[in-house]
Scaffold this motif. Structure first.
Motif, mmCIF file in Angstrom:
data_model
loop_
_atom_site.group_PDB
_atom_site.id
_atom_site.type_symbol
_atom_site.label_atom_id
_atom_site.label_comp_id
_atom_site.label_asym_id
_atom_site.label_seq_id
_atom_site.Cartn_x
_atom_site.Cartn_y
_atom_site.Cartn_z
ATOM 1 N N PRO A 2 12.087 6.951 40.951
ATOM 2 C CA PRO A 2 12.456 7.966 39.947
ATOM 3 C C PRO A 2 12.043 7.538 38.553
ATOM 4 N N ILE A 3 11.654 8.506 37.730
ATOM 5 C CA ILE A 3 11.169 8.184 36.383
ATOM 6 C C ILE A 3 12.259 8.413 35.331
ATOM 7 N N GLY A 4 13.500 8.621 35.766
ATOM 8 C CA GLY A 4 14.601 8.768 34.820
ATOM 9 C C GLY A 4 14.740 7.610 33.851
ATOM 10 N N PRO A 5 14.615 6.344 34.314
ATOM 11 C CA PRO A 5 14.699 5.233 33.354
ATOM 12 C C PRO A 5 13.680 5.329 32.227
ATOM 13 N N LEU A 35 21.142 21.045 32.829
ATOM 14 C CA LEU A 35 19.763 21.467 33.085
ATOM 15 C C LEU A 35 18.759 20.371 32.739
ATOM 16 N N SER A 36 19.238 19.297 32.101
ATOM 17 C CA SER A 36 18.357 18.144 31.859
ATOM 18 C C SER A 36 17.809 17.579 33.162
ATOM 19 N N CYS A 37 18.478 17.875 34.280
ATOM 20 C CA CYS A 37 17.986 17.415 35.582
ATOM 21 C C CYS A 37 16.611 18.007 35.899
ATOM 22 N N LEU A 38 16.256 19.116 35.225
ATOM 23 C CA LEU A 38 14.980 19.765 35.507
ATOM 24 C C LEU A 38 13.793 18.880 35.143
ATOM 25 N N LEU A 39 13.996 17.926 34.239
ATOM 26 C CA LEU A 39 12.907 17.003 33.902
ATOM 27 C C LEU A 39 12.448 16.248 35.148
ATOM 28 N N SER A 40 13.404 15.664 35.846
ATOM 29 C CA SER A 40 13.057 14.910 37.056
ATOM 30 C C SER A 40 12.668 15.834 38.203
ATOM 31 N N VAL A 41 13.355 16.979 38.323
ATOM 32 C CA VAL A 41 13.034 17.910 39.403
ATOM 33 C C VAL A 41 11.597 18.426 39.251
ATOM 34 N N ALA A 42 11.210 18.760 38.015
ATOM 35 C CA ALA A 42 9.846 19.249 37.785
ATOM 36 C C ALA A 42 8.816 18.175 38.121
ATOM 37 N N TRP A 43 9.102 16.949 37.735
ATOM 38 C CA TRP A 43 8.215 15.824 38.062
ATOM 39 C C TRP A 43 8.053 15.707 39.581
ATOM 40 N N GLY A 72 23.115 15.389 34.114
ATOM 41 C CA GLY A 72 21.856 15.927 34.625
ATOM 42 C C GLY A 72 20.785 14.864 34.747
ATOM 43 N N LEU A 73 20.796 13.899 33.817
ATOM 44 C CA LEU A 73 19.815 12.818 33.868
ATOM 45 C C LEU A 73 20.123 11.816 34.971
ATOM 46 N N LEU A 74 21.397 11.694 35.326
ATOM 47 C CA LEU A 74 21.843 10.611 36.206
ATOM 48 C C LEU A 74 21.141 10.576 37.560
ATOM 49 N N PRO A 75 21.041 11.682 38.320
ATOM 50 C CA PRO A 75 20.355 11.599 39.618
ATOM 51 C C PRO A 75 18.869 11.267 39.497
ATOM 52 N N GLY A 76 18.249 11.630 38.379
ATOM 53 C CA GLY A 76 16.846 11.308 38.165
ATOM 54 C C GLY A 76 16.629 9.872 37.770
ATOM 55 N N VAL A 77 17.705 9.190 37.407
ATOM 56 C CA VAL A 77 17.645 7.765 37.103
ATOM 57 C C VAL A 77 17.873 6.953 38.370
ATOM 58 N N ARG A 78 18.973 7.268 39.051
ATOM 59 C CA ARG A 78 19.318 6.589 40.312
ATOM 60 C C ARG A 78 19.908 7.633 41.251
ATOM 61 N N PRO A 79 19.156 8.040 42.259
ATOM 62 C CA PRO A 79 19.611 9.155 43.102
ATOM 63 C C PRO A 79 20.994 8.973 43.697
ATOM 64 N N GLY A 85 11.738 13.877 45.273
ATOM 65 C CA GLY A 85 10.775 12.858 44.914
ATOM 66 C C GLY A 85 10.322 11.962 46.042
ATOM 67 N N GLY A 86 9.783 10.798 45.642
ATOM 68 C CA GLY A 86 9.170 9.872 46.583
ATOM 69 C C GLY A 86 10.119 9.313 47.610
ATOM 70 N N TYR A 87 11.400 9.167 47.252
ATOM 71 C CA TYR A 87 12.359 8.651 48.219
ATOM 72 C C TYR A 87 12.446 9.563 49.441
ATOM 73 N N ALA A 88 12.295 10.860 49.226
ATOM 74 C CA ALA A 88 12.441 11.819 50.323
ATOM 75 C C ALA A 88 11.168 11.956 51.146
ATOM 76 N N THR A 89 10.004 11.795 50.513
ATOM 77 C CA THR A 89 8.744 12.075 51.214
ATOM 78 C C THR A 89 8.001 10.833 51.669
ATOM 79 N N GLU A 90 8.212 9.704 51.006
ATOM 80 C CA GLU A 90 7.386 8.528 51.267
ATOM 81 C C GLU A 90 8.129 7.401 51.983
ATOM 82 N N ILE A 91 9.451 7.477 52.073
ATOM 83 C CA ILE A 91 10.228 6.372 52.628
ATOM 84 C C ILE A 91 11.060 6.867 53.803
ATOM 85 N N LYS A 92 10.963 6.158 54.901
ATOM 86 C CA LYS A 92 11.834 6.446 56.035
ATOM 87 C C LYS A 92 13.258 6.066 55.657
ATOM 88 N N SER A 93 14.228 6.884 56.055
ATOM 89 C CA SER A 93 15.619 6.648 55.656
ATOM 90 C C SER A 93 16.057 5.227 56.008
#
Length: 741
Positions: free
Chosen positions: A92-95, A269-277, A233-240, A287-295
């Motif tokens: 995530p690019i929240g940091p 709505l600040s969460c939209l920054l990470s969601v749009a990314w 809103g920023l929090l999940p985009g920093v650390r899901p 993001g990448g955690y959902a598509t690139e990494i096996k649970s």
């Protein structure tokens, strides 16, 4: 006019909170900066580069890093090929969003220095050559500085929260606990981890709501509730995983502020920054955690119990081992519960509920120990809540101490609390200054998790010993020590304690676990890894010499590590992973004992009378490739398409894009009749090395042919400047594709 003493005292009283907050910030920053043990990792790399890359090059992807020094080092798991063909961050690019203002200042400072140098020297020197190795040291410095500043700011915010509830002395103790007596110091302040920013946001949320609960002015309340929404809103985009805290706060605001919670949800709505990314790069809001990494979660009772006991009691990762002061959170939680009718306490309780749920989910996380780190890194997410409960317990203790009938018991409890605080702080000092590399030596803790329960050689014990030998010379008389240093090999075995065959047959580029038994035949004692020494440590070096050559194959860190101290005539054991040569042929395996010098250099070597003939077998080129998602049969011409693949290494060597020669995923375009249309397809790097038998997920970049028509996409691998896998017998994956406008 000189102010009177009374006026000066009155002014100080009015400014006391600001002065004390500034003092805490400066003191914390100095401690965090001086410790200078950067415990960041590849996880933090994209967030330390994103702002610089945008400010310098005007881009929000990392395509310019495809041929950078990161890929020369290998294990570039933090960059991935996105669905739109760009190289992007897996994490995530929240940091980077939250830290952006600091990076703007760093950017302006570097440009100012460059302009000044240009004026003095007469030519321009670019200070932001981001893709060059020379910039990496500067990147790490600014990462450390950013983490130290933001962590110190977190401690100040936490202090101001406590001042709203407790006396200055309790607020100071609570802030000390959070900032010094927990992994806030060793983890958050040393690298731009997700934890660093997540904890900053959590304490800021608490401060906003604590203040909103006290203000009669509705408009100011609404503003604070809106700011709280922005932070949540920023929090999940920093650390899901911190979305649990955001949900808890949302429920709290909805319950207490009713219709005014609208301001919260507008801010969220600040969460939209990470969601749009995430939608742009991964076509997925998570993001990448959902598509690139096996649970990584395993929802079994065995995993849950292993994680639960490990996160609390492991000698090298347990929260109660590294921060025993958190025991005071239990009476603190009870006191908060007794006051549950109050708004502040209700907020703390809902956050505590989220923290408990988060802890339980980490119990089911398959790598609950969090990889290479100091102590319980995942538990850092809980620290703001635990530190508040500890402050609550301290407040109760000090109040009881004022009552004569409880004074003796309270004094004893207070002494125990001070002892736990000092013990916890001492542990963090060990983490901040120890350099024993426990996670990797003798074997990686990620592959040998039994080490997490080794009380004899725990991380704390070895790092503490290392600090001692940073102060005391490890070899008081080096010349005499080296003159009397000698030994002999008794046995050399494989991973299951079987003697090595002669000649020994190995695969190329193989990672081989070896075990040795040696005897110290000299007068100088040998010092193993358990002693915590780095300088003066004894190791067994393994080298491969080609037949008829006196020059060994250059291989890095081919050592077996001795465990403990071995005096004269005492046998001891050594263990380690070695790498075999990357070129087939006949070799001689030769051993020597070495004494380690600073920076992993060799101070002294003693050759052993042992030589083993080795045959490194020729390469077997084989792979299994499948496409993970449904494949469209029509693609546009001359466009870069991303293709999510699953690959299994059925070769007899490790695929590594950072080794020489490197291995890449590649392809050919063929006409339907089998004629080659395009022989050399784009290369896609493996983010990490893939050993024989391992399976990896990867997104390949495919450049489509410029002319419309029917084609066959033939997916395979290539060992650069050596061979295409399909031309050496590997079964490629053939996909019929139509190229059309």
């Amino acid at each position: 006019m000189i102010p009177t003493w009374r006026q000066a005292k009155q002014w100080f009283s009015q400014q006391e909170l600001g002065i004390s907050s500034t003092s805490i910030f400066v003191a914390s920053l100095l401690v965090y900066w001086y410790s200078d043990r950067q415990i960041g990792s590849g996880d933090t790399v994209p967030n330390t580069l994103l702002a610089f890359n945008w400010l310098k090059n005007g881009i929000l992807h990392f395509d310019n890093f495809r041929d950078s020094y990161f890929f020369d080092r290998g294990n570039v798991y933090f960059f991935v090929e996105s669905a739109n063909g760009h190289l992007t961050s897996l994490y995530p690019i929240g940091p980077a969003i939250v830290a952006f203002p600091l990076y703007v200042l760093f950017f302006l400072w570097l440009e100012f220095k460059a302009i000044l140098k240009t004026w003095i020297l007469g030519y321009y020197v670019d200070p932001l050559q981001l893709t060059e190795l020379a910039f990496d040291e500067r990147r790490l410095v600014y990462e450390h500085l950013t983490a130290a500043i933001l962590t110190a700011f977190s401690v100040v915010i936490f202090y101001q929260i406590l001042r709203l509830k407790f006396s200055p002395s309790v607020a100071l103790i609570g802030s000390f606990v959070l900032g010094i007596a927990t992994n806030t110091w060793v983890t958050n302040s040393q690298g731009l981890w997700q934890h660093t920013i997540a904890n900053l946001l959590i304490v800021a949320i608490m401060l906003c709501l604590f203040k909103a609960n006290r203000l009669p002015n509705a408009s100011v309340q609404n503003g604070l509730v809106g700011i709280t929404g922005v932070l949540c809103g920023l929090l999940p985009g920093v650390r899901p995983t911190s979305i649990l805290f955001a949900i808890a706060v949302a429920l709290y605001v909805l319950y207490h502020y009713r219709w005014r919670s609208l301001y919260f949800f507008l801010g969220a709505l600040s969460c939209l920054l990470s969601v749009a990314w995430n939608l742009y790069y991964f076509q997925n809001p998570f993001g990448g955690y959902a598509t690139e990494i096996k649970s990584p979660y395993r929802w079994t009772l065995v995993q849950g119990w292993e994680g639960f006991t490990g996160l609390l009691f492991s000698p090298s990762r347990g929260l109660l081992i590294y921060s025993p002061i958190v025991l005071l959170a239990l009476p603190g939680a009870y006191q908060v519960y007794r006051r549950r009718a109050c708004r502040d306490e209700q907020l703390v309780l809902v956050l505590l509920g989220a923290a408990i749920v988060l802890f339980l989910t980490y119990c089911f996380y398959s790598i609950w120990w969090a990889g290479f780190t100091f102590g319980p890194r995942f538990m850092v997410d809980l620290l703001p809540i635990l530190a508040y409960l500890i402050a609550q317990a301290w407040d109760g203790l000090l109040r009881l101490l004022a009552l004569p009938r409880y004074r003796l018991a309270s004094a004893a409890t207070l002494a125990a609390g001070l002892g736990l605080t000092l013990l916890s702080s001492g542990v963090q000092v060990i983490g901040a200054f120890g350099e024993a590399n426990w996670d990797a030596v003798p074997l990686s803790v990620d592959q040998h998790t039994d080490r997490l329960w080794d009380w004899r050689d725990s991380q704390l014990r070895r790092e503490a010993s290392n600090i001692y030998f940073q102060i005391v010379p490890p070899l008081p008389d080096p010349d005499r020590y080296l003159a009397e240093f000698q030994g002999q090999l008794l046995r050399l075995n494989d991973a299951v304690a079987h003697p090595l065959a002669s000649p020994l047959r190995l695969d190329i580029n193989q990672r081989l676990l070896l075990q040795a038994t040696l005897e110290n035949t000299g007068q100088s004692p040998w010092f193993g890894y358990e002693t915590g020494r780095t300088v003066g440590r004894t190791k067994l070096r393994v080298r491969f010499y080609p037949d008829a050559s006196r020059t060994p194959v250059p291989l890095v860190n081919n050592y077996l590590y001795l465990r403990s101290t071995a005096p004269h005539s005492q046998p001891t054991s050594a263990i380690g992973l070695i790498q075999t040569p990357v070129t087939p042929g006949s070799y001689r395996l030769v051993l020597d004992l070495v004494v380690e010098a600073p920076y992993n250099e060799v101070l002294h070597s003693y050759p052993l009378a042992y030589e083993l003939p080795v045959r490194v077998e020729p390469t077997v080129y084989a792979h299994e490739i499948t496409v993970r998602d449904p494949l469209p049969t029509a693609w546009p011409p001359a466009q870069t398409i991303t293709l999510p693949l699953t690959l299994k290494n059925t070769s007899n060597f490790t695929w590594d894009s950072a080794q020489v020669p490197p291995v890449f995923v590649a392809y050919h375009w063929l006409h339907p009749d089998g004629r080659v249309a395009i022989q050399e397809g784009e290369r896609t790097r493996f983010p990490t090395a893939v050993a024989p038998g391992e399976i990896t997920l990867l997104t390949a970049r495919i450049l489509t042919p410029p002319r419309p028509g029917n084609y066959i996409l033939q997916l395979t691998l290539v060992q650069e400047n050596v061979a295409w896998f399909d031309q050496k017998g590997a079964q490629s994956l053939a996909l019929p594709i139509t190229i059309e406008n």
